[in-house]
Write an enzyme that holds these catalytic residues in place. Sequence first.
Site, PDB file in Angstrom:
ATOM      1  N   CYS A 151       7.095  26.438  32.477  1.00  0.00           N
ATOM      2  CA  CYS A 151       7.057  24.937  31.495  1.00  0.00           C
ATOM      3  C   CYS A 151       6.189  24.088  32.243  1.00  0.00           C
ATOM      4  CB  CYS A 151       8.487  24.434  31.929  1.00  0.00           C
ATOM      5  SG  CYS A 151       8.951  22.714  31.302  1.00  0.00           S
ATOM      6  N   THR A 177       6.277  20.575  30.835  1.00  0.00           N
ATOM      7  CA  THR A 177       6.824  19.321  30.233  1.00  0.00           C
ATOM      8  C   THR A 177       6.554  18.261  30.965  1.00  0.00           C
ATOM      9  OG1 THR A 177       8.420  20.577  28.817  1.00  0.00           O
ATOM     10  CG2 THR A 177       8.788  18.234  29.064  1.00  0.00           C
TER      11      THR A 177
HETATM   12  P1  5GP Z   1      12.910  30.174  34.070  1.00  0.00           P
HETATM   13  O1  5GP Z   1      14.104  30.855  34.471  1.00  0.00           O
HETATM   14  O2  5GP Z   1      11.863  30.876  33.938  1.00  0.00           O
HETATM   15  O3  5GP Z   1      12.710  29.307  35.375  1.00  0.00           O
HETATM   16  O4  5GP Z   1      13.388  29.194  32.886  1.00  0.00           O
HETATM   17  C1  5GP Z   1      13.626  29.656  31.819  1.00  0.00           C
HETATM   18  C2  5GP Z   1      13.908  28.511  30.735  1.00  0.00           C
HETATM   19  O5  5GP Z   1      12.375  27.664  30.535  1.00  0.00           O
HETATM   20  C3  5GP Z   1      14.050  28.894  29.228  1.00  0.00           C
HETATM   21  O6  5GP Z   1      15.277  29.305  29.156  1.00  0.00           O
HETATM   22  C4  5GP Z   1      13.724  27.701  28.515  1.00  0.00           C
HETATM   23  O7  5GP Z   1      14.652  26.602  28.363  1.00  0.00           O
HETATM   24  C5  5GP Z   1      12.314  27.286  29.312  1.00  0.00           C
HETATM   25  N1  5GP Z   1      11.218  27.472  28.496  1.00  0.00           N
HETATM   26  C6  5GP Z   1      10.895  28.361  28.274  1.00  0.00           C
HETATM   27  N2  5GP Z   1       9.508  28.213  27.656  1.00  0.00           N
HETATM   28  C7  5GP Z   1       9.061  27.128  27.671  1.00  0.00           C
HETATM   29  C8  5GP Z   1       7.900  26.218  27.557  1.00  0.00           C
HETATM   30  O8  5GP Z   1       6.959  26.871  27.002  1.00  0.00           O
HETATM   31  N3  5GP Z   1       8.128  25.120  27.785  1.00  0.00           N
HETATM   32  C9  5GP Z   1       8.967  24.492  28.345  1.00  0.00           C
HETATM   33  N4  5GP Z   1       9.084  23.193  28.739  1.00  0.00           N
HETATM   34  N5  5GP Z   1      10.046  25.308  28.587  1.00  0.00           N
HETATM   35  C10 5GP Z   1      10.417  26.287  28.247  1.00  0.00           C
END
Ligand code: 5GP
Length: 343
Positions: free
Chosen positions: A180, A182
């Site tokens: 992410c 953001t």
């Molecule tokens: P991880 O477990 O990889 O740290 O986080 C997974 C979460 O990241 C997902 O469930 C979703 O909420 C968030 N996420 C997935 N793709 C994106 C993206 O392209 N941008 C953002 N801001 N968040 C994402």
Amino acid sequence: MKIEQEVKLDFIDVLIRPKRSALSSRSAVSMERTIQFKNSNVNWTGVPIIAANMDTVGTFEMYYQLSKHKMITCFSKHYDVSDYPDDLDKEYYMISTGINENDWKKLVSVMKKLDAKFICIDVANGYMKKLVDFVKQVRSTWPEVVIVCGNVVSREMVEELIINGGADIVKVGIGSGSVCTTRIQTGVGMPQLSAVAECSDAAHGIDGAIISDGGITCPGDVAKAFGGGADFVMLGSMLAGHSECAGELIEENGEKYKVFYGMSSSTAMNKYNGGVANYRSSEGKTVKIKYKGPVESTIHDILGGVRSTCTYIGANRVKDIPKCCTFMRVNRQVNTIHNGKEV
Ligand code: 5GP
């Protein structure tokens, strides 16, 4: 303008204090929970860990492995109605949807085929009134479906979605995901442990539940998310890179990799929206992950880790983790002297 002075915490900022425990073995720990959802008035029993609804992770192959452990897979919203197999067990998957007109039409046709137990209404910015309206529409159409929605990171929106929207579970996390961007693109977000603590406090006060979504890097983080009050924990990157994930296996210099990308990355936007629209920017990364083989060993690692947390703090059940959990703020979490030297 206002500045909040209180420090907000991420998983990395804390450790869990060990406590005297009568538990003699990890096998004595129950990882299952039974939850009665507030607005649908429906029960669920299972292990409260969820595969994220990302293209590469929220796959049918992932579901077949996770459901053996009573864990949930949140399917990618990009599957077509005809893609869904007929033999799915409703207890262990969620279908996903966005909130525009086409999403609604697709949701109606997927529900006609599956009559799913869980619907996950997922938008990057859960603070939009349009999300609350969509949640209301889903609730009035399917009174007995378990509604998951998000993402948000603060008390007032958890209350809004549960009390006014009719949601059962609110998904918590903005900017904490591994792919992410953001926080870089917008400056918006909230450290995940504090977001979970605030949102679970809000939800539990009104019989709601939350999912901690994003930022889990190791089994210890899963335990910390539960300790902070999360009813469920959602995993993207920890489940990425396995044989059950979508996407090609690439070989480079004798090493195998799988590609993992954010659902707001330019990779995803090129695939589904014909490119990145000129009024927006990508808010996700595309990365390659060392191939990890079958997901079964990662599942064991996660469940074994959390069971062990329970024996350290005297929690008989995953449900008891928050009441047995005292966090300590720390400056340093792990000894890194041998990093990169593992054989
Ligand atoms: P991880 O477990 O990889 O740290 O986080 C997974 C979460 O990241 C997902 O469930 C979703 O909420 C968030 N996420 C997935 N793709 C994106 C993206 O392209 N941008 C953002 N801001 N968040 C994402």
